[in-house]
Design an enzyme around this catalytic site. Structure first.
Site, PDB file in Angstrom:
ATOM      1  N   ASP A 172       0.831  -1.202   0.000  1.00 54.36           N
ATOM      2  CA  ASP A 172       0.000   0.000   0.000  1.00 54.36           C
ATOM      3  C   ASP A 172       0.873   1.263   0.000  1.00 54.36           C
ATOM      4  O   ASP A 172       2.112   1.189   0.019  1.00 54.36           O
ATOM      5  CB  ASP A 172      -0.931  -0.058   1.226  1.00 54.36           C
ATOM      6  CG  ASP A 172      -2.294   0.554   0.953  1.00 54.36           C
ATOM      7  OD1 ASP A 172      -2.401   1.377   0.025  1.00 54.36           O
ATOM      8  OD2 ASP A 172      -3.238   0.231   1.692  1.00 54.36           O
ATOM      9  N   GLU A 205      -1.066   1.795  -5.155  1.00 54.31           N
ATOM     10  CA  GLU A 205      -0.653   3.191  -5.061  1.00 54.31           C
ATOM     11  C   GLU A 205      -1.791   4.125  -5.461  1.00 54.31           C
ATOM     12  O   GLU A 205      -1.625   5.344  -5.494  1.00 54.31           O
ATOM     13  CB  GLU A 205       0.623   3.363  -5.922  1.00 54.31           C
ATOM     14  CG  GLU A 205       1.337   4.667  -5.852  1.00 54.31           C
ATOM     15  CD  GLU A 205       0.802   5.661  -6.871  1.00 54.31           C
ATOM     16  OE1 GLU A 205       1.178   6.828  -6.783  1.00 54.31           O
ATOM     17  OE2 GLU A 205       0.001   5.260  -7.764  1.00 54.31           O
ATOM     18  N   TRP A 206      -2.934   3.533  -5.782  1.00 58.47           N
ATOM     19  CA  TRP A 206      -4.199   4.251  -6.061  1.00 58.47           C
ATOM     20  C   TRP A 206      -4.175   5.073  -7.345  1.00 58.47           C
ATOM     21  O   TRP A 206      -5.031   5.936  -7.556  1.00 58.47           O
ATOM     22  CB  TRP A 206      -4.606   5.148  -4.878  1.00 58.47           C
ATOM     23  CG  TRP A 206      -4.309   4.579  -3.529  1.00 58.47           C
ATOM     24  CD1 TRP A 206      -4.596   3.309  -3.101  1.00 58.47           C
ATOM     25  CD2 TRP A 206      -3.680   5.233  -2.431  1.00 58.47           C
ATOM     26  NE1 TRP A 206      -4.181   3.133  -1.813  1.00 58.47           N
ATOM     27  CE2 TRP A 206      -3.613   4.318  -1.369  1.00 58.47           C
ATOM     28  CE3 TRP A 206      -3.172   6.527  -2.241  1.00 58.47           C
ATOM     29  CZ2 TRP A 206      -3.045   4.614  -0.134  1.00 58.47           C
ATOM     30  CZ3 TRP A 206      -2.607   6.830  -1.007  1.00 58.47           C
ATOM     31  CH2 TRP A 206      -2.543   5.880   0.028  1.00 58.47           C
ATOM     32  N   GLY A 207      -3.167   4.876  -8.179  1.00 61.78           N
ATOM     33  CA  GLY A 207      -3.134   5.575  -9.460  1.00 61.78           C
ATOM     34  C   GLY A 207      -2.550   6.963  -9.414  1.00 61.78           C
ATOM     35  O   GLY A 207      -2.435   7.628 -10.452  1.00 61.78           O
ATOM     36  N   ASP A 228      -9.977   3.716  -3.425  1.00 63.61           N
ATOM     37  CA  ASP A 228     -10.695   2.496  -3.030  1.00 63.61           C
ATOM     38  C   ASP A 228     -12.097   2.413  -3.622  1.00 63.61           C
ATOM     39  O   ASP A 228     -12.791   3.419  -3.766  1.00 63.61           O
ATOM     40  CB  ASP A 228     -10.823   2.442  -1.505  1.00 63.61           C
ATOM     41  CG  ASP A 228      -9.488   2.155  -0.847  1.00 63.61           C
ATOM     42  OD1 ASP A 228      -8.464   2.143  -1.543  1.00 63.61           O
ATOM     43  OD2 ASP A 228      -9.479   1.941   0.376  1.00 63.61           O
TER      44      ASP A 228
HETATM   45  C1  GLA Z   1      -6.005   1.317   1.494  1.00 64.27           C
HETATM   46  C2  GLA Z   1      -6.124   0.350   0.329  1.00 64.27           C
HETATM   47  C3  GLA Z   1      -7.241  -0.628   0.612  1.00 64.27           C
HETATM   48  C4  GLA Z   1      -6.947  -1.391   1.891  1.00 64.27           C
HETATM   49  C5  GLA Z   1      -6.730  -0.419   3.042  1.00 64.27           C
HETATM   50  C6  GLA Z   1      -6.212  -1.118   4.287  1.00 64.27           C
HETATM   51  O1  GLA Z   1      -7.128   2.119   1.612  1.00 64.27           O
HETATM   52  O2  GLA Z   1      -6.360   1.047  -0.858  1.00 64.27           O
HETATM   53  O3  GLA Z   1      -7.403  -1.523  -0.460  1.00 64.27           O
HETATM   54  O4  GLA Z   1      -5.835  -2.206   1.705  1.00 64.27           O
HETATM   55  O5  GLA Z   1      -5.780   0.590   2.695  1.00 64.27           O
HETATM   56  O6  GLA Z   1      -5.949  -0.221   5.326  1.00 64.27           O
END
Ligand code: GLA
Length: 418
Positions: A172, A205-207, A228
């Protein structure tokens, strides 16, 4: 012991097409020259996917920090009993909150209350069922739930993971302050490689830093393209701290447009885990969510409680015809090929030259949607066999186009085979 790459055993180590790189002969080298530079660079790493995607279960969407040995073992049992293993699901992944601190030597300390026999015992149990074992950590100082992150402990952690039999690491991006994303993920990949165990690297890394541009190069096997997912149909919501965003299914879908060329065998765009069965959407919406993720060649990561699924949810998650689209050996990610307001056509080229096609109705009333052959890459004069993948029914031969009425928030998903 660190095993030399060339000395790695010539065996496939996972049942779901994740493979250890084979020793390089001049023949294999020649064959691989035909592949893109990017793919070739990936082959320096232990774990590659020669073909298709990981399908698995992950604890976060349903259980968040409420993870334990009992829960994970129960879910592994359910993967087998529910027929999900037969449908191709392989990895059972513990997300955040299995770790509590570091000891005086910097070793990661497992939550002994919830994992009383330690992580190796969990891994051994998962492996005894013929499944694979995944864990979660973070490139920064803390995970997103505030547990110890991996920064500065990458090699130490990788050796620990390997000793537990870990097959998959989701990494993450919380608490990373000024870290460079590409360098950080290259670092954990190098550490995983040095552990001597093939471990899939999931870049979470969420992009933000466009990991589709560099994820394959640093040896990532999949990378999140967005923030997310939430268990809802549409919209985006900011997090309480004001950062962006948690996303409904449609919001995630729209963020995939234009990314399809970055995905391919061994390196996939990850539009986040499935919410199918978590109760925030209708069964029609869950079927749409699953269909679209399959067409996107996304990692299919179930995130519901597999121990007590309704039959409707079970039937969605185990639809082998839809999973086959996701796992198609060509490894193409599908794309949106037509949009008229709320009505869309999505298409994915398959290895045998046929197409998987989704007619998507985002709107609130039933509508007829048409996919023209030219939109999906065929001349309009071609006659093709159309098969409905949710009704499991051949619809006959059609020339030039396929039309169907589609319920609100629903899809009709077919294959079109000339
Ligand atoms: C982030 C990630 C999620 C999950 C949470 C856990 O938000 O994007 O997919 O793994 O952390 O804390």
């Amino acid at each position: 012991m660190i095993v030399n790459r060339i000395d790695r055993p010539k065996t496939t180590v996972t049942s779901n097409r994740f493979q250890v790189p084979q020793p390089q002969t001049s023949n294999t080298r020649d064959a691989r020259r035909a592949v893109s530079d990017k793919t070739l660079r990936m082959k320096q790493h232990w774990v590659i996917t020669t073909c298709c995607l990981v399908v698995l279960w992950n604890s976060w969407n349903k259980f968040a920090c409420n993870v334990s040995e009992d829960l994970i073992k129960g879910m592994a049992d359910a993967v087998v009993k529910s027929g999900m293993k037969d449908a191709g699901y392989v990895y059972v992944n513990i997300d955040d909150c299995w770790q509590v601190s570091r000891d005086a030597s910097g070793n990661i300390v497992v939550d002994a209350q919830h994992f009383p026999h330690g992580m190796k015992a969990v891994g051994d149990y998962i492996h005894s069922l013929g499944l694979k074992f995944g864990v979660y950590s973070d490139a920064g100082t803390k995970t997103c739930a505030g547990r110890p992150g991996g920064l500065g402990h990458e090699y130490q952690d990788a050796i620990q993971y390997a000793s537990w039999g870990v097959d998959y690491l989701k990494y993450d991006w919380c608490s990373t302050t000024t870290q460079d994303a590409k360098a950080s993920y290259a670092n954990i990949r190098a550490a995983l490689d040095a552990s001597g165990r093939p471990i899939v690297l999931s870049i979470c890394e969420w992009g933000t830093a466009k990991p589709w541009l560099w994820g394959a190069e640093v040896g990532g096997n999949l990378w999140r393209t967005t923030g997310d997912i939430n268990d809802r149909w549409g919209g985006r919501q900011k997090w309480p701290d004001g950062s962006c965003c948690s996303n409904g299914v449609l919001a995630i879908l729209d963020q995939q447009v234009g990314l399809q060329s970055y995905a391919g065998p061994g390196h996939w765009n990850d539009p986040d885990m499935l919410e199918v069965g978590n109760s925030g959407m209708t069964d029609i919406e869950y079927r749409t969510h699953f269909s679209l993720w399959a067409l996107l060649a996304a990692p299919l990561i179930a995130g519901n409680d597999l121990r007590n699924m309704r039959p409707e949810i079970h039937d969605i998650l185990t639809n082998k015809e839809v999973i086959a689209v996701d796992q198609d050996a060509l490894g193409h990610e599908g794309e949106r090929v037509a949009k008229n307001g709320d009505l869309e056509v999505w298409s994915k080229q398959l290895q045998d030259g046929s197409r998987a096609v989704i007619l998507l109705n985002r709107g609130e009333s039933e509508q007829e949607i048409t996919a023209n052959w030219e939109q999906i890459g065929y001349p309009k004069t071609i006659t093709a066999s159309v098969r409905n993948l949710w009704e499991h029914k051949d619809l006959g031969k059609m020339t030039g186009k396929f039309s169907a009425r589609v319920v609100p928030h629903g899809v009709v998903m077919v294959t079109v085979k000339p």
